[in-house]
Motif scaffolding. Structure first.
Motif, PDB file in Angstrom:
ATOM      1  N   LEU A  18      -0.227  -7.477   5.793  1.00  0.00           N
ATOM      2  CA  LEU A  18       1.669  -8.598   5.575  1.00  0.00           C
ATOM      3  C   LEU A  18       0.885  -9.773   5.351  1.00  0.00           C
ATOM      4  N   TYR A  21      -1.177 -10.614   3.019  1.00  0.00           N
ATOM      5  CA  TYR A  21      -0.228 -10.353   1.530  1.00  0.00           C
ATOM      6  C   TYR A  21       0.042 -11.255   0.963  1.00  0.00           C
ATOM      7  N   LEU A  25      -0.164 -14.269  -2.513  1.00  0.00           N
ATOM      8  CA  LEU A  25       0.407 -13.744  -3.475  1.00  0.00           C
ATOM      9  C   LEU A  25       1.438 -15.559  -3.733  1.00  0.00           C
ATOM     10  N   ILE A 276      -5.285  -9.188  -4.092  1.00  0.00           N
ATOM     11  CA  ILE A 276      -3.788  -8.536  -3.384  1.00  0.00           C
ATOM     12  C   ILE A 276      -3.660  -7.789  -4.167  1.00  0.00           C
ATOM     13  N   GLU A 277      -4.390  -6.401  -4.571  1.00  0.00           N
ATOM     14  CA  GLU A 277      -3.728  -4.848  -4.961  1.00  0.00           C
ATOM     15  C   GLU A 277      -4.217  -4.817  -3.698  1.00  0.00           C
ATOM     16  N   ARG A 280      -3.006  -4.352  -1.234  1.00  0.00           N
ATOM     17  CA  ARG A 280      -1.284  -3.965  -1.258  1.00  0.00           C
ATOM     18  C   ARG A 280      -1.996  -2.065  -1.353  1.00  0.00           C
ATOM     19  N   GLU A 281      -2.781  -2.172  -1.562  1.00  0.00           N
ATOM     20  CA  GLU A 281      -3.466  -0.941  -1.221  1.00  0.00           C
ATOM     21  C   GLU A 281      -3.413  -0.009   0.077  1.00  0.00           C
ATOM     22  N   LEU A 284       0.243  -0.101   1.461  1.00  0.00           N
ATOM     23  CA  LEU A 284       1.082   1.712   1.525  1.00  0.00           C
ATOM     24  C   LEU A 284       0.306   2.365   2.392  1.00  0.00           C
ATOM     25  N   GLU A 291       7.588   0.326  -0.894  1.00  0.00           N
ATOM     26  CA  GLU A 291       7.243  -0.183  -1.541  1.00  0.00           C
ATOM     27  C   GLU A 291       8.032  -1.542  -1.960  1.00  0.00           C
ATOM     28  N   LEU A 294       7.450  -4.567  -0.410  1.00  0.00           N
ATOM     29  CA  LEU A 294       6.603  -5.707  -0.753  1.00  0.00           C
ATOM     30  C   LEU A 294       7.611  -6.396  -1.786  1.00  0.00           C
ATOM     31  N   LYS A 295       8.107  -5.096  -2.809  1.00  0.00           N
ATOM     32  CA  LYS A 295       9.286  -6.547  -2.867  1.00  0.00           C
ATOM     33  C   LYS A 295       9.900  -7.503  -3.575  1.00  0.00           C
ATOM     34  N   ASP A 298       7.700  -9.822  -2.784  1.00  0.00           N
ATOM     35  CA  ASP A 298       7.995 -11.029  -3.689  1.00  0.00           C
ATOM     36  C   ASP A 298       8.643 -11.707  -4.412  1.00  0.00           C
TER      37      ASP A 298
END
Ligand SMILES: Cc1ncc(C[n+]2csc(CCOP(=O)(O)OP(=O)(O)O)c2C)c(N)n1
Ligand SMILES: [Mg+2]
Length: 331
Positions: A18, A21, A25, A276-277, A280-281, A284, A291, A294-295, A298
């Motif tokens: 995290l 991430y 980001l 980043i993706e 993220r994967e 998750l 999700e 993570l939102k 952001d």
């Protein structure tokens, strides 16, 4: 989407993932905002965005310790954010305001922080490489075990001064890590068109400098390779080369005809290798966050960036008298 061929430790903790991430980001959202402000005419002159390359600096800074040093080229915003410089001060420097790190007199390519040991920001291709060795020389001379990171691109890797630096750094066993951010292009020239050999990590072989190629889109691979390089330096074994294979999504600078590569090429990297993706994967898949979590991250990051953008518009322009300050160092 094509299958990922990333390396990665499955045992990486939720907190660590995290953290990456968030850090990556922050760089991406900051750069997107800088692009917008440029389009609005609030940023002038040169501005080179780091979007796509975030895993390189994030993975490396995860390994650095207090008082380690860093120096890079003009593509420097990500490096500043990752070493803990204030997004407000960076953005205000981009808009040329008093609240910027160089009081609005340096702009995108010329910012420094003594406190965070960030030594620029250099517009001359390759110029930061001998300076980086100089930083490492100072630490060796002082007898501490600090490490300096000198970042440069695939284009800069063909500069003569890089090889003079390799020679001295190896001869004097300087604690410097040369990080080649191979984003495949030097302005509009692809690496294949400019480099006699494809492997840049072997370029130190003639000087006895070990090197390694690293997937620069995989923050965990970057971190693992950096740990090895740092251990080598701190043990007094001399310099190390890390070639990070990465990719820049945006143009070289803000005006770029983009004729030298296809849209499909850029799209393919975005879809298949985005750093980043990838994290993220992992988050998750490991059920480390939802999700929605993570939102929310952001949203928080966007708020930080918006605050920086507001500050960069509200901070006044430097006074005319500033033309006469910071020109000579008092000796
Ligand atoms: C000595 C010198 N030559 C040429 C330029 C013009 N120039 C600016 S950036 C650049 C490309 C460098 O590419 P690379 O080292 O791969 O870094 P990237 O921009 O991809 O991060 C060139 C040729 C310059 N600034 N300095
Ligand atoms: Mg390049």
């Amino acid at each position: 989407m094509a299958a990922k061929k990333k390396t990665g430790k499955s045992n990486t903790s939720a907190e660590e993932l995290l953290g990456y991430y968030r850090d990556m980001l922050l760089i991406r959202r900051f750069e997107e905002k800088a692009g917008q402000l440029y389009g609005m005419g609030l940023i002038g002159g040169f501005c080179h965005l780091y979007i796509g390359q975030e895993a390189v600096i994030t993975g490396i800074e995860a390994v650095t310790e207090e008082d380690d040093k860093r120096i890079t080229s003009y593509r420097d915003h990500g490096h500043m954010l990752a070493c803990g410089m204030d997004p407000k001060g960076v953005m205000a420097e981009l808009t040329g305001r008093e609240g910027g790190y160089s009081k609005g007199k340096g702009g995108s390519m010329h910012m420094f922080s003594k406190e965070k040991h960030f030594y620029g920001g250099h517009g001359i291709v390759g110029a930061q490489v001998p300076l980086g060795a100089g930083l490492a020389f100072a630490d060796k001379y002082m007898g501490n075990d600090r490490v300096s990171f000198a970042y440069f691109g695939d284009g800069a890797a063909n500069q003569g001064q890089v090889y003079e630096t390799f020679n001295m750094a190896s001869l004097w066993k300087l604690p410097v890590i040369f990080v080649i951010e191979n984003n495949q292009y030097a302005m509009g020239t692809s690496q294949q068109r400019a480099s006699s050999t494809p492997d840049l990590y072997t370029r130190g072989a003639a000087f006895g400098i070990p090197g390694e190629e690293v997937d620069g889109m995989d923050v965990l691979a970057v971190k693992a390779a950096t740990e090895k390089a740092v251990a080598h330096c701190r043990a007094g074994e001399g310099p190390y080369i890390l070639e990070m294979t990465t990719y820049r999504y945006r143009g070289h600078s803000m005006s770029d005809p983009a004729k030298y590569r296809t849209r499909e090429e850029v799209q393919k990297v975005r879809e298949e290798r985005d750093a980043i993706e990838h994290v993220r994967e992992l988050i998750l898949a490991g059920n480390h966050a939802s999700e929605d979590d993570l939102k929310a991250i952001d949203k928080e990051i966007k708020a930080v960036v918006n605050e920086a953008a507001d500050f960069s518009r509200e901070s006044p322009e430097p006074a005319l008298e500033e033309l006469w300050t910071d020109i000579y160092a008092e000796a």
